[in-house]
Design an enzyme around this catalytic site. Structure first.
Site, PDB file in Angstrom:
ATOM      1  CB  CYS A  38      -1.043   0.399   1.556  1.00  0.00           C
ATOM      2  SG  CYS A  38      -2.015   1.865   1.479  1.00  0.00           S
ATOM      3  CB  CYS A  41       0.154   1.801   3.999  1.00  0.00           C
ATOM      4  SG  CYS A  41      -1.428   1.098   4.073  1.00  0.00           S
TER       5      CYS A  41
END
Length: 290
Positions: A38, A41
């Protein structure tokens, strides 16, 4: 991803209840649900770590690797990453999904987390500030505390000696300065020693106000000029004193067997060759001599 402080840790299925739920009864716990694949993230996590560090222990940050901890993902119904949830008193109380700016995260935290009080000022800085405002007893008390823990702190020793000098303890002040064994604060040490030398001379002279009154009536009073210069040196008013001594030397070289010249050289030696006033007035003295 590395932890930066004791307030930041990885939470797993095995320890989630202890590290997040139980801890949240004592301090709010921010839980960052993330995954290696991700990209947002990886942008969000360093910012969350920085925010957590700024709270200095008033906020905890738990990181949950969603690829490895599927049970926690299912337990809280996490559907997108990154998702961040704030736990307090055992319950989720706020949160957000997707990357957010720092200001938005801090706004979310504000009602739930107390910012720590500002760090106490450095004691030596407090002592320096007190001394600068002529609160000598207050400065001396702080310095005694500092030196009680480390009696080799050169900066504290020099300032302590100056406090002692301010209340007339010249012998004790000289003993303290003799205990300074480093070249690190050479200019400050030279200045303090110079002040002691001239304070001891000034003790036997009329005070500065009386000398200025004499000079107002008789500007050519060489004795008053010289004695006022010594009083100024005792108060570390070096530029005014050096200027007065130089003018006296130019006007009356033979005053008291060349005392102004000798005193100028003494000031140069005490302040040290690197002092800017020494450079300036050594040049002026040379011009006056030749």
């Amino acid at each position: 991803m590395s932890q930066a402080t004791p307030y930041i840790f990885d939470a797993t299925t095995a320890n989630f209840d202890q590290l997040v739920i139980e801890n949240s009864f004592h301090k709010p716990v921010l839980v960052d649900f993330w995954a290696e694949w991700c990209a947002p993230c990886k942008v969000l996590m360093p910012m969350l770590q920085q925010i957590t560090e700024s709270y200095q222990g008033e906020l905890l940050l738990a990181k949950v690797d969603c690829d490895a901890e599927q049970d926690i993902v299912a337990r809280f119904g996490i559907r997108s990453l990154p998702t961040v949830v704030l736990f307090k008193d055992g319950q989720p109380v706020d949160g957000f999904a997707g990357a957010q700016p720092e200001s938005a995260v801090r706004t979310l935290l504000e009602p739930h987390v107390q910012m720590p009080p500002p760090a106490a000022a450095d004691p030596l800085e407090q002592a320096e500030a007190a001394f600068a405002e002529s609160h000598f007893a207050e400065a001396e008390a702080i310095l005694q505390s500092i030196l009680g823990e480390d009696n080799t702190n050169a900066k504290a020793l020099i300032l302590y000696a100056r406090c002692l000098a301010e209340r007339g303890e010249l012998g004790e002040a000289r003993t303290v300065l003799d205990a300074v064994k480093t070249d690190e604060h050479k200019a400050a040490l030279a200045g303090a020693k110079a002040q002691l030398t001239f304070l001891s001379q000034a003790a036997d002279l009329p005070d500065a106000a009386d000398l200025k009154a004499r000079l107002a009536k008789e500007p050519g009073d060489d004795e008053a000029v010289y004695q006022l210069a010594i009083q100024q040196l005792a108060r570390q008013q070096y530029e005014a004193a050096l200027e007065a001594l130089l003018k006296l030397f130019v006007r009356n070289r033979s005053y008291s067997e060349g005392l102004p010249h000798k005193t100028l050289l003494q000031v140069f030696e005490l302040l040290g060759n690197e002092h800017p006033l020494v450079t300036t007035y050594r040049r002026k003295l040379f011009a006056a001599l030749y």
